[in-house]
Design a protein around this motif. Structure first.
Motif, short mmCIF file in Angstrom:
data_model
loop_
_atom_site.label_atom_id
_atom_site.label_comp_id
_atom_site.label_asym_id
_atom_site.label_seq_id
_atom_site.Cartn_x
_atom_site.Cartn_y
_atom_site.Cartn_z
N PHE A 64 0.84 -1.21 0.00
CA PHE A 64 0.00 0.00 0.00
C PHE A 64 0.87 1.25 0.00
CE2 PHE A 64 -3.37 -2.46 2.63
CZ PHE A 64 -3.88 -3.06 1.49
N ARG A 65 1.94 1.22 0.77
CA ARG A 65 2.84 2.39 0.81
C ARG A 65 3.48 2.62 -0.56
NH1 ARG A 65 4.75 -0.39 5.85
NH2 ARG A 65 3.55 0.60 7.53
N ARG A 66 3.78 1.55 -1.26
CA ARG A 66 4.43 1.65 -2.57
C ARG A 66 3.47 2.11 -3.65
NH1 ARG A 66 4.57 -1.04 -7.11
NH2 ARG A 66 3.32 -2.75 -6.32
N ASN A 67 2.29 1.46 -3.74
CA ASN A 67 1.42 1.77 -4.87
C ASN A 67 0.17 2.57 -4.50
OD1 ASN A 67 -0.60 -0.01 -4.00
ND2 ASN A 67 0.18 -1.69 -5.22
N GLY A 68 -0.18 2.62 -3.22
CA GLY A 68 -1.27 3.47 -2.77
C GLY A 68 -2.65 3.09 -3.27
N THR A 87 -5.48 4.12 -1.02
CA THR A 87 -5.42 3.77 0.40
C THR A 87 -4.86 4.94 1.21
OG1 THR A 87 -3.21 2.80 0.09
CG2 THR A 87 -5.11 1.30 -0.03
N HIS A 88 -5.29 4.99 2.45
CA HIS A 88 -4.80 5.98 3.41
C HIS A 88 -4.49 5.22 4.69
CE1 HIS A 88 -5.84 9.64 6.15
NE2 HIS A 88 -4.53 9.50 5.99
N LEU A 89 -3.24 5.28 5.13
CA LEU A 89 -2.79 4.55 6.32
C LEU A 89 -2.59 5.52 7.47
CD1 LEU A 89 -0.01 2.33 4.67
CD2 LEU A 89 -2.47 1.89 4.81
N ILE A 90 -3.03 5.12 8.67
CA ILE A 90 -2.78 5.90 9.88
C ILE A 90 -2.35 4.92 10.96
CG2 ILE A 90 -3.71 7.42 11.65
CD1 ILE A 90 -5.76 8.41 9.62
N GLY A 91 -1.13 5.08 11.45
CA GLY A 91 -0.63 4.20 12.49
C GLY A 91 0.71 4.69 13.00
N PRO A 92 1.31 3.93 13.90
CA PRO A 92 2.58 4.37 14.50
C PRO A 92 3.71 4.51 13.47
CG PRO A 92 2.01 2.15 15.24
CD PRO A 92 0.84 2.67 14.47
N ASP A 94 2.94 5.08 10.24
CA ASP A 94 2.31 5.83 9.15
C ASP A 94 1.58 7.04 9.72
OD1 ASP A 94 2.64 3.96 6.69
OD2 ASP A 94 1.98 2.66 8.33
N PRO A 95 2.32 7.96 10.34
CA PRO A 95 1.65 9.13 10.91
C PRO A 95 1.07 10.02 9.81
CG PRO A 95 4.03 9.42 11.00
CD PRO A 95 3.77 8.02 10.51
N ASP A 96 -0.03 10.66 10.13
CA ASP A 96 -0.64 11.63 9.23
C ASP A 96 -0.63 12.96 9.96
OD1 ASP A 96 -2.67 13.38 8.07
OD2 ASP A 96 -3.27 11.64 6.89
N PRO A 97 -0.02 13.99 9.38
CA PRO A 97 0.08 15.27 10.08
C PRO A 97 -1.29 15.87 10.43
CG PRO A 97 0.94 15.46 7.83
CD PRO A 97 0.61 14.03 8.07
N ALA A 98 -2.35 15.42 9.75
CA ALA A 98 -3.68 15.95 10.02
C ALA A 98 -4.44 15.12 11.06
CB ALA A 98 -4.49 16.01 8.72
N PHE A 99 -3.77 14.10 11.63
CA PHE A 99 -4.41 13.24 12.63
C PHE A 99 -3.55 13.21 13.89
CE2 PHE A 99 -5.29 9.26 14.77
CZ PHE A 99 -6.67 9.29 14.85
#
Length: 148
Positions: A64-68, A87-92, A94-99
């Motif tokens: 997912f990180r590679r091809n999204g 895809t959108h990943l949120i985790g330790p 895969d931080p998202d600056p908006a989360f």
């Protein structure tokens, strides 16, 4: 919510959230596995999508990180629906600056519940999710296909 996502929700609930997730490897072949997923709003974009929780370090996250992109398929009997999109990943990892990362335990619970999950000890659930570096995965419904 669109009627198509209503079908996704219905089939997800009918099959205890079980779905097949697929993405591509660098050589173009398909990587597929089974996950528990459900309809939930992306916490950053607010768009309704399909979400599931993945254990940190698994191959599908690297892909997912590679091809999204991913496709997730729900079925009940001969009725099926597929959601394809970014895809959108949120985790330790895969931080998202908006989360706000402090909200990750609650987010993982919400995604798990959307996938028909329940738990008798949420503190233990949170501990395991943190230990396993679990990631919330969201698939935007860019295209929905099926046979209904």
């Amino acid at each position: 919510m669109s009627p198509d996502l209503d079908l996704v929700r219905r089939l997800s609930q009918a099959e205890h959230g079980l779905a097949t997730i697929a993405t591509t490897r660098p050589d173009g072949t398909v990587h597929a596995s089974i996950v528990n997923a459900g309809v939930i709003d992306d916490p950053v974009t607010g768009k309704p999508c399909v979400g599931f929780v993945a254990r940190g370090g698994v191959r599908k996250l690297d892909l997912f990180r590679r091809n999204g992109q991913a496709t997730i398929v729900f079925r009940r009997g001969w009725e099926w629906v597929a959601v394809d999109g970014p895809t959108h990943l949120i985790g330790p990892d895969d931080p998202d600056p908006a989360f706000d990362p402090a909200g990750l335990p609650e987010l993982l619970r919400d995604v798990f519940k959307a996938a028909t999950g329940t738990h008798d000890d949420w503190a233990e659930y949170d501990r395991v999710m943190a230990t396993e570096r679990r990631v919330a995965v969201f698939i935007e419904a860019a295209r929905i296909t099926g046979n209904s």
